[in-house]
Scaffold this motif. Structure first.
Motif, PDB file in Angstrom:
ATOM      1  N   ASN A 133      10.573  24.864 -12.796  1.00  0.00           N
ATOM      2  CA  ASN A 133      11.690  25.711 -13.225  1.00  0.00           C
ATOM      3  C   ASN A 133      12.560  26.007 -12.018  1.00  0.00           C
ATOM      4  O   ASN A 133      12.075  26.007 -10.874  1.00  0.00           O
ATOM      5  N   LEU A 134      13.803  26.256 -12.278  1.00  0.00           N
ATOM      6  CA  LEU A 134      14.709  26.725 -11.233  1.00  0.00           C
ATOM      7  C   LEU A 134      15.165  28.125 -11.614  1.00  0.00           C
ATOM      8  O   LEU A 134      15.807  28.333 -12.641  1.00  0.00           O
ATOM      9  N   ASN A 135      14.809  29.079 -10.801  1.00  0.00           N
ATOM     10  CA  ASN A 135      15.191  30.474 -11.026  1.00  0.00           C
ATOM     11  C   ASN A 135      16.437  30.760 -10.198  1.00  0.00           C
ATOM     12  O   ASN A 135      16.366  30.877  -8.977  1.00  0.00           O
ATOM     13  N   ILE A 136      17.579  30.866 -10.876  1.00  0.00           N
ATOM     14  CA  ILE A 136      18.867  31.039 -10.196  1.00  0.00           C
ATOM     15  C   ILE A 136      19.306  32.484 -10.339  1.00  0.00           C
ATOM     16  O   ILE A 136      19.352  33.036 -11.438  1.00  0.00           O
ATOM     17  N   SER A 137      19.641  33.115  -9.232  1.00  0.00           N
ATOM     18  CA  SER A 137      20.155  34.485  -9.257  1.00  0.00           C
ATOM     19  C   SER A 137      21.251  34.626  -8.208  1.00  0.00           C
ATOM     20  O   SER A 137      21.201  34.000  -7.153  1.00  0.00           O
ATOM     21  N   LEU A 138      22.239  35.439  -8.544  1.00  0.00           N
ATOM     22  CA  LEU A 138      23.324  35.671  -7.606  1.00  0.00           C
ATOM     23  C   LEU A 138      22.927  36.772  -6.643  1.00  0.00           C
ATOM     24  O   LEU A 138      22.384  37.803  -7.050  1.00  0.00           O
ATOM     25  N   SER A 139      23.157  36.553  -5.361  1.00  0.00           N
ATOM     26  CA  SER A 139      22.795  37.544  -4.353  1.00  0.00           C
ATOM     27  C   SER A 139      23.874  38.597  -4.172  1.00  0.00           C
ATOM     28  O   SER A 139      23.635  39.627  -3.538  1.00  0.00           O
ATOM     29  N   SER A 140      25.062  38.372  -4.730  1.00  0.00           N
ATOM     30  CA  SER A 140      26.162  39.337  -4.692  1.00  0.00           C
ATOM     31  C   SER A 140      27.146  38.968  -5.798  1.00  0.00           C
ATOM     32  O   SER A 140      27.113  37.842  -6.311  1.00  0.00           O
ATOM     33  N   PRO A 141      28.023  39.881  -6.197  1.00  0.00           N
ATOM     34  CA  PRO A 141      28.995  39.539  -7.238  1.00  0.00           C
ATOM     35  C   PRO A 141      29.920  38.410  -6.779  1.00  0.00           C
ATOM     36  O   PRO A 141      30.280  38.343  -5.594  1.00  0.00           O
ATOM     37  N   PRO A 142      30.306  37.513  -7.662  1.00  0.00           N
ATOM     38  CA  PRO A 142      31.286  36.487  -7.304  1.00  0.00           C
ATOM     39  C   PRO A 142      32.577  37.122  -6.808  1.00  0.00           C
ATOM     40  O   PRO A 142      32.990  38.191  -7.288  1.00  0.00           O
ATOM     41  N   ILE A 143      33.199  36.498  -5.867  1.00  0.00           N
ATOM     42  CA  ILE A 143      34.445  37.000  -5.277  1.00  0.00           C
ATOM     43  C   ILE A 143      35.602  36.144  -5.785  1.00  0.00           C
ATOM     44  O   ILE A 143      35.586  34.924  -5.637  1.00  0.00           O
ATOM     45  N   ILE A 144      36.573  36.790  -6.401  1.00  0.00           N
ATOM     46  CA  ILE A 144      37.734  36.096  -6.962  1.00  0.00           C
ATOM     47  C   ILE A 144      38.931  36.338  -6.060  1.00  0.00           C
ATOM     48  O   ILE A 144      39.226  37.475  -5.675  1.00  0.00           O
ATOM     49  N   ARG A 145      39.634  35.280  -5.738  1.00  0.00           N
ATOM     50  CA  ARG A 145      40.861  35.384  -4.962  1.00  0.00           C
ATOM     51  C   ARG A 145      41.951  34.601  -5.682  1.00  0.00           C
ATOM     52  O   ARG A 145      41.753  33.451  -6.083  1.00  0.00           O
ATOM     53  N   ILE A 146      43.103  35.221  -5.827  1.00  0.00           N
ATOM     54  CA  ILE A 146      44.230  34.592  -6.520  1.00  0.00           C
ATOM     55  C   ILE A 146      45.352  34.354  -5.522  1.00  0.00           C
ATOM     56  O   ILE A 146      45.774  35.276  -4.812  1.00  0.00           O
ATOM     57  N   SER A 147      45.821  33.137  -5.470  1.00  0.00           N
ATOM     58  CA  SER A 147      46.975  32.792  -4.645  1.00  0.00           C
ATOM     59  C   SER A 147      48.073  32.263  -5.542  1.00  0.00           C
ATOM     60  O   SER A 147      47.903  32.142  -6.754  1.00  0.00           O
ATOM     61  N   LYS A 148      49.195  31.939  -4.959  1.00  0.00           N
ATOM     62  CA  LYS A 148      50.308  31.423  -5.768  1.00  0.00           C
ATOM     63  C   LYS A 148      50.071  29.982  -6.212  1.00  0.00           C
ATOM     64  O   LYS A 148      50.879  29.425  -6.950  1.00  0.00           O
ATOM     65  N   TYR A 149      48.955  29.398  -5.778  1.00  0.00           N
ATOM     66  CA  TYR A 149      48.647  28.020  -6.163  1.00  0.00           C
ATOM     67  C   TYR A 149      47.530  27.937  -7.196  1.00  0.00           C
ATOM     68  O   TYR A 149      47.561  27.091  -8.087  1.00  0.00           O
TER      69      TYR A 149
END
Length: 499
Positions: A346-362
């Motif tokens: 099995n692969l136990n996947i967990s995030l170590s921190s919240p995903p970080i979203i960055r928005i640019s003009k592209y």
């Protein structure tokens, strides 16, 4: 008149909106706003034209409370007494109307309106020449023309809700025509015409009072609006108003908090990155609405689901199922196969921190930090053997799905490091292609299945975004759109009647 009720309800419901080729400049306030609500003149006109008939229907038939009486003594005839009762407005037609925001308030005017009424008339007289009272009665039809109805509204924020006040209101009747029916109506037409001024005054007072009553009810309705909108079992959207509405000559702007929060809690977050940016423009000035979302909105959703422990899962099925057996790793991690030959994994996947979203003009970029624990299943027992830390970098696209803002993400880069191991050192350069494949075929499709549905833009049922255009700018996503309308029972249920 009831147009105002619908107008403000819809404005209150279009929480994630702003102007088309309009300036999206949030007001600088102590409590930060991450979503701007700006409705353009085109949007206001659309709402007015669409809902004015429904608004009128909420007040008719309207019975005027007054009974009008007039007595006179006429030489040689004696005492004449005339009574008009049961005056009821049964039809209103509006030839032209407009909604105009300004520095002091929002003016709503209906001009050139016609109003149709019915009423009962009774006529009697007595004279010394005739020892008995003579009377007659019948129905009358009244046409009111050139009627103008107007009001000016003010609104201010009070602890996250909007208070509505009536600053000015009025109704003016220009001309009345009365046609009698029944009895010897032709004989009394002239006398009944003498009531025109009183009938006009009664109509003006009745409609003005209905305006005042309606605004009081609308203000109570606005006070009852929730400060959060449920999104799912765990998340809500904080729609608390921030600062007073901003009025210009061609738009109304509201600022709301706009962040995702835990259900039944409406905090005002202070820790999200927020940068005041220059105005964002839509390419088409005629668009009715613009939906502007700061990247903090996306990051609040990310943090909320991370705190709710939604961002961890166990993978026991993959497209290439051989990767979940130690035999598939015998050339990549030989010691794993040697210690646990032909055992399932099995692969136990967990995030170590919240995903970080960055928005640019592209584009929209996302950075995800995750830990992948490799488990071996031996004799029904799950044995953790190694943990690999991942830094996943992706780029995303967004799209409109009905009234939802949806999207997808693709993998751009993957950085790995060994966090701990029970089976000795691992050759990470050999594991890298396998992990890339797992992220590409398992993690990314899983994320896209959720992102594809999107989250709802809180637009009232019956209204749908149409021909939407999406524009990226620094730290913001703006959706410029027209709206279409289809009949909805929900809208009728939410109507506030002038009773």
């Amino acid at each position: 008149m009831a147009l105002l009720t619908f107008l403000f309800f819809l404005i209150s419901s279009l929480f994630l909106s702003s102007q088309a080729n309009l300036h999206l400049q949030p007001s600088r306030t102590q409590d930060e706003s991450f979503t701007s609500i700006l409705v353009s003149q085109q949007g206001l006109d659309f709402i007015k034209d669409l809902l004015i008939n429904k608004a009128i229907s909420s007040i008719i038939p309207l019975q005027l409370p007054a009974t009008i009486e007039k007595s006179a003594r006429i030489p040689f005839l004696g005492n004449v007494h005339t009574v008009i009762s049961n005056v009821t407005i049964y039809k209103i037609d509006v030839l032209s109307s407009y909604v105009k925001p300004g520095d002091t308030g929002i003016a709503i005017v209906a001009s050139g309106a016609t109003c149709n009424l019915t009423m009962n008339w009774h006529y009697s007289y007595s004279s010394w020449l005739v020892p008995i009272e003579i009377s007659d009665e019948g129905r009358a039809f009244v046409q009111v023309e050139g009627m103008e109805v107007g009001l000016t509204l003010g609104s201010e924020n009070h602890e996250g809700t909007l208070n509505l006040s009536l600053m000015d209101s009025g109704c003016y009747v220009k001309e009345i025509a009365i046609k009698l029916d029944g009895g010897a109506s032709w004989l009394y037409q002239g006398m009944i015409n003498a009531f025109e001024e009183q009938i006009g005054s009664a109509v003006e007072i009745a409609i003005t009072n209905k305006l005042k009553d309606g605004i009081l009810k609308l203000d109570s309705f606005l006070q009852s609006l929730p400060k959060e909108i449920p999104v799912d079992d765990n998340a809500s959207l904080n729609v608390s108003f921030v600062e007073n509405p901003l009025l210009s000559s061609s738009s109304i702007e509201f600022d709301i908090n706009g962040l995702f929060t835990e259900r039944k809690k409406v905090p005002v977050p202070k820790h999200y990155r927020y940068t005041w940016q220059p105005s964002v423009f839509c390419s088409d000035q005629s668009r009715m609405l613009g939906i502007s979302l700061d990247e903090a909105v996306f990051n609040s959703a990310s943090a909320l689901h991370y705190d709710a422990e939604f961002m961890e899962w166990t993978v026991d099925k993959v497209p290439d199922q051989a990767l979940l057996n130690t035999a598939g790793w015998r050339f990549i991690i030989p010691q794993l196969y040697k210690k646990y030959p032909n055992d399932d994994m099995n692969l136990n996947i967990s995030l170590s921190s919240p995903p970080i979203i960055r928005i640019s003009k592209y584009n929209i970029g996302a950075t995800v930090y995750a830990d992948v624990i490799i488990d071996v299943v031996e004799a029904g027992q799950v044995i953790p053997v190694a943990c690999i830390s991942l830094k996943i970098c992706g780029s995303g696209s967004v799209k409109i799905v009905g009234n939802n803002l949806g999207g997808s993400v693709k993998l751009d880069d993957l950085v790995m490091s060994l966090k701990w191991s029970q089976i000795g050192d691992l050759r990470m350069y050999l594991i890298q292609p396998v992990m890339w494949t797992l992220v590409q075929t398992v993690v990314i499709p899983y994320a896209n299945s959720y992102l594809g549905k999107g989250f709802p833009l809180p637009i009232i049922h019956g209204f749908t975004l149409q021909n939407a255009e999406i524009i990226f700018s620094s730290s913001k996503v703006t959706v410029c759109s027209d709206v279409s309308y289809s009949e909805s029972d929900n809208l009728n249920q939410l109507r506030i009647h002038f009773e």
